[in-house]
Design a protein around this motif. Structure first.
Motif, short mmCIF file in Angstrom:
data_model
loop_
_atom_site.label_atom_id
_atom_site.label_comp_id
_atom_site.label_asym_id
_atom_site.label_seq_id
_atom_site.Cartn_x
_atom_site.Cartn_y
_atom_site.Cartn_z
N GLU A 1 38.94 26.41 43.58
CA GLU A 1 39.65 27.68 43.72
C GLU A 1 39.44 28.58 42.51
O GLU A 1 39.18 29.77 42.66
CB GLU A 1 41.14 27.41 43.92
CG GLU A 1 41.45 26.72 45.25
CD GLU A 1 42.95 26.62 45.49
OE1 GLU A 1 43.71 27.16 44.66
OE2 GLU A 1 43.34 26.00 46.49
N LYS A 2 39.50 28.01 41.30
CA LYS A 2 39.24 28.80 40.10
C LYS A 2 37.78 29.25 40.07
O LYS A 2 37.47 30.39 39.73
CB LYS A 2 39.57 27.97 38.86
CG LYS A 2 39.30 28.71 37.55
CD LYS A 2 39.59 27.84 36.34
CE LYS A 2 39.28 28.59 35.05
NZ LYS A 2 39.52 27.75 33.85
N ARG A 3 36.88 28.34 40.42
CA ARG A 3 35.46 28.67 40.42
C ARG A 3 35.16 29.76 41.44
O ARG A 3 34.31 30.63 41.22
CB ARG A 3 34.66 27.40 40.74
CG ARG A 3 33.16 27.55 40.59
CD ARG A 3 32.79 27.75 39.14
NE ARG A 3 31.35 27.86 38.98
CZ ARG A 3 30.75 28.23 37.88
NH1 ARG A 3 31.45 28.51 36.81
NH2 ARG A 3 29.44 28.30 37.81
N ASP B 1 36.99 32.35 42.36
CA ASP B 1 37.29 33.68 41.84
C ASP B 1 36.21 34.17 40.89
O ASP B 1 35.82 35.33 40.92
CB ASP B 1 38.64 33.66 41.11
CG ASP B 1 39.81 33.43 42.07
OD1 ASP B 1 39.65 33.72 43.27
OD2 ASP B 1 40.86 32.96 41.60
N GLU B 2 35.69 33.26 40.05
CA GLU B 2 34.66 33.65 39.08
C GLU B 2 33.35 33.99 39.77
O GLU B 2 32.73 35.01 39.48
CB GLU B 2 34.44 32.51 38.08
CG GLU B 2 35.65 32.18 37.22
CD GLU B 2 35.44 30.95 36.37
OE1 GLU B 2 34.43 30.25 36.59
OE2 GLU B 2 36.28 30.67 35.49
#
Length: 220
Positions: free
Chosen positions: A27-29, A31-32
């Motif tokens: 999930e964090k990856r 967005d990036e």
């Protein structure tokens, strides 16, 4: 147009694997990666639309660009390549005035060229039955020896450019790749020079391969 497609595909495949493995980091990856991928899609779309009229490629208005952030964003889409390490030495608060999509095209082309150089060298070594060295690319944002300017340096540990070919590097239709068009560096030089900037080649002191230096005036 083709340069960003492979790293974009690799990043999306990486997200898919993380999600399939129920890795919460996806999930964090996401967005990036999505922000950078969308920016490159916009650039690809614009390039495709304007390719029929080459002069329009240079009609974009200059804007203030955060060089450190822009370089980090481009490097991120290449960071999943195997047998390759990409190192970045940056500096905060380094701003330049330039057409953003054009400058990103230059950065992506130079990173792609460095990666291809070390990958070809590894492949040829393996075909000869030799041990292939780990590919290395070093990108450095620094103050230039020319006062009021920044240098963006793209180094690799590939074979470099032979002395007899160095004067042809930025000439249209010259390439050392079997599948290359020979337009990438010529377009890079055209973009940089039309912005009253400079791009040059030398042997890499740090890694022993090629070194391309883009010099940009600092924006106060």
């Amino acid at each position: 147009i083709k340069n960003p497609l492979t790293p974009i595909k690799l990043q999306i495949q990486r997200l898919i694997r993380l999600k399939q493995n129920n890795n919460p980091a996806w999930e964090k990856r996401f967005d990036e990666v999505s922000a950078v991928v969308l920016e490159h899609i916009d650039i690809l779309t614009e390039t495709a639309n304007e390719f029929s009229t080459f002069a329009k490629l240079y009609s974009e208005e200059p804007v203030i660009i955060d060089l450190d952030k822009t370089l980090k964003d481009q490097i991120m889409i290449f960071d999943s390549k195997e047998n390759l390490s990409i190192e970045y030495l940056g500096m905060p608060d380094a701003f330049a005035l330039a057409p953003r999509p054009q400058l990103i095209r230059v950065f992506v082309n130079l990173i792609t060229n460095a990666i291809q150089a070390v990958e070809i060298q590894r492949k040829e070594a393996l075909e000869r039955g030799e041990e292939a060295v780990q590919g290395r690319v070093l990108i450095c944002l620094r103050n230039s020896t020319r006062e009021g300017y920044y240098d963006v340096v793209f180094d690799d540990n590939g074979p470099g450019v032979s002395e007899e070919n160095q004067h042809k590097l930025f000439t249209p239709n010259f390439t050392t790749k079997t599948g290359g068009t020979g337009l990438g560096l010529a377009i890079c030089r055209n973009i940089i020079e039309k912005c009253a900037r400079e791009i040059r080649y030398q042997r890499s002191f740090a890694l022993g391969g090629a070194s391309f230096i883009v010099t940009l005036p600092a924006h106060q």
